[in-house]
Scaffold this active site. Structure first.
Site, PDB file in Angstrom:
ATOM      1  N   ASP A 174      70.667  27.288 -17.479  1.00 13.30           N
ATOM      2  CA  ASP A 174      72.316  27.684 -16.437  1.00 13.30           C
ATOM      3  C   ASP A 174      73.576  26.586 -16.981  1.00 13.30           C
ATOM      4  O   ASP A 174      74.158  26.210 -15.823  1.00 13.30           O
ATOM      5  CB  ASP A 174      72.386  27.783 -15.300  1.00 13.30           C
ATOM      6  CG  ASP A 174      71.593  28.983 -14.947  1.00 13.30           C
ATOM      7  OD1 ASP A 174      71.159  29.904 -16.237  1.00 13.30           O
ATOM      8  OD2 ASP A 174      70.870  29.590 -13.876  1.00 13.30           O
ATOM      9  N   ASP A 224      73.561  32.825 -15.768  1.00 17.07           N
ATOM     10  CA  ASP A 224      73.865  33.358 -15.035  1.00 17.07           C
ATOM     11  C   ASP A 224      75.602  34.082 -14.984  1.00 17.07           C
ATOM     12  O   ASP A 224      76.414  33.762 -15.143  1.00 17.07           O
ATOM     13  CB  ASP A 224      73.776  31.918 -13.217  1.00 17.07           C
ATOM     14  CG  ASP A 224      73.260  32.338 -12.134  1.00 17.07           C
ATOM     15  OD1 ASP A 224      72.137  33.071 -12.317  1.00 17.07           O
ATOM     16  OD2 ASP A 224      74.048  32.502 -11.233  1.00 17.07           O
ATOM     17  N   HIS A 243      77.374  36.585 -12.838  1.00 17.89           N
ATOM     18  CA  HIS A 243      76.791  37.781 -12.085  1.00 17.89           C
ATOM     19  C   HIS A 243      78.448  38.923 -11.990  1.00 17.89           C
ATOM     20  O   HIS A 243      79.417  38.705 -12.169  1.00 17.89           O
ATOM     21  CB  HIS A 243      77.189  37.153 -10.351  1.00 17.89           C
ATOM     22  CG  HIS A 243      75.735  36.146 -10.515  1.00 17.89           C
ATOM     23  ND1 HIS A 243      74.646  36.542 -10.719  1.00 17.89           N
ATOM     24  CD2 HIS A 243      75.837  34.671  -9.768  1.00 17.89           C
ATOM     25  CE1 HIS A 243      73.714  35.492 -10.236  1.00 17.89           C
ATOM     26  NE2 HIS A 243      74.789  34.831  -9.980  1.00 17.89           N
ATOM     27  N   HIS A 285      78.456  39.804  -5.716  1.00 22.12           N
ATOM     28  CA  HIS A 285      76.773  39.871  -6.082  1.00 22.12           C
ATOM     29  C   HIS A 285      76.308  39.513  -4.680  1.00 22.12           C
ATOM     30  O   HIS A 285      76.901  38.713  -3.907  1.00 22.12           O
ATOM     31  CB  HIS A 285      76.300  38.752  -6.913  1.00 22.12           C
ATOM     32  CG  HIS A 285      75.454  38.832  -7.403  1.00 22.12           C
ATOM     33  ND1 HIS A 285      74.407  37.721  -7.015  1.00 22.12           N
ATOM     34  CD2 HIS A 285      74.129  39.293  -7.962  1.00 22.12           C
ATOM     35  CE1 HIS A 285      73.563  37.879  -7.334  1.00 22.12           C
ATOM     36  NE2 HIS A 285      73.289  39.204  -8.069  1.00 22.12           N
ATOM     37  N   LYS A 290      71.282  36.549 -16.510  1.00 18.06           N
ATOM     38  CA  LYS A 290      70.823  36.213 -15.341  1.00 18.06           C
ATOM     39  C   LYS A 290      71.139  36.758 -14.176  1.00 18.06           C
ATOM     40  O   LYS A 290      72.298  36.390 -14.473  1.00 18.06           O
ATOM     41  CB  LYS A 290      68.930  36.034 -15.368  1.00 18.06           C
ATOM     42  CG  LYS A 290      69.978  34.540 -15.163  1.00 18.06           C
ATOM     43  CD  LYS A 290      68.953  33.334 -14.961  1.00 18.06           C
ATOM     44  CE  LYS A 290      69.082  32.305 -14.268  1.00 18.06           C
ATOM     45  NZ  LYS A 290      69.764  31.778 -13.278  1.00 18.06           N
ATOM     46  N   CYS A 342      66.901  26.948 -10.444  1.00 17.25           N
ATOM     47  CA  CYS A 342      66.538  27.961 -11.580  1.00 17.25           C
ATOM     48  C   CYS A 342      65.491  27.493 -12.368  1.00 17.25           C
ATOM     49  O   CYS A 342      64.568  28.418 -13.374  1.00 17.25           O
ATOM     50  CB  CYS A 342      67.577  28.854 -12.244  1.00 17.25           C
ATOM     51  SG  CYS A 342      68.980  29.628 -10.583  1.00 17.25           S
TER      52      CYS A 342
HETATM   53 ZN   LIG Z   1      74.295  32.498  -8.942  1.00 16.02          ZN
END
Ligand SMILES: [Zn+2]
Length: 206
Positions: free
Chosen positions: A15, A53, A55, A59, A113, A157
């Site tokens: 990330d 990441d 989204h 989210h 993800k 993460c």
């Molecule tokens: Zn996130």
């Protein structure tokens, strides 16, 4: 294989996106010096995987998606307790893009993800519903057994991904100097303790 590097080792860079870097919507502490350290790690490993990441609007992890809630509050969801964050890493936006200082040229795979609105995904391996991202399958099929992790955030993460790697039967190491933490209410110290207890090797130097 260049430099005689081991083919069963992979480096997973978690990330390193604009929203999580200094100046971003959900920035880790400190400056972006850790990115240079990550880039140096990529010189010593030929098997590089990036995560992102990613989204959709509304989210479940966004505080703005929950009436009356603020960032860093928690809510109960079908998948358990969810920490709420400022809106971040909206799919396709500049905030979700990799930081321009990150070397991406050697990456063989990008795992996205948190793509499902109702479930968060701190781990690179699965979301909070347990749905796999496919990373473990990729790693097994390619014969990678020893994984090094770096990136953002150490206490969320990165640690979740390293712990899931151990659970999935891989050897996991976190290069702490090439990570950055956000450290909310002692989360950094807690993450280090949990990783140590569960067999994640912690590298103090990158
Ligand atoms: Zn996130």
């Amino acid at each position: 294989m260049a430099g005689g590097q081991k083919t069963d080792e992979a480096l997973i860079i978690i990330d390193v996106q604009n929203d999580f870097c200094a100046g971003g919507a959900l920035a880790a502490g400190g400056d972006n010096a850790f990115i240079d350290k990550i880039n140096r790690l990529t010189e010593t490993c030929d098997n590089i995987i990036l995560t992102q990441d990613w989204h959709p609007a509304g989210h479940v992890s966004f505080a703005a998606a929950h009436a009356g809630k603020a960032a860093y509050d928690t809510v109960e969801t079908a998948a358990g307790r969810q920490i709420l964050w400022p809106t971040h890493c909206l799919a396709g936006t500049e905030g979700a893009a990799f930081h321009p200082a990150l070397r991406q040229d050697k990456a063989a795979l990008i795992i996205r993800k948190g793509t499902c609105r109702d479930y968060d995904a701190l781990s690179a391996f699965c979301d909070t519903s347990g749905r796999p991202t496919g990373l473990a399958g990729f790693l097994r099929e390619r014969g990678f057994e020893k994984l090094s992790f770096c990136g953002l955030m150490t206490d969320f993460c990165v640690s979740c991904s390293a712990l899931d790697a151990v659970k999935a039967g891989f050897k996991a190491r976190v290069a702490l100097a090439a990570c950055q933490a956000i450290d909310i209410n002692g989360s950094y110290a807690r993450a280090l303790t949990i990783m140590r207890r569960n067999g994640v090797e912690l590298g103090l130097l990158a």
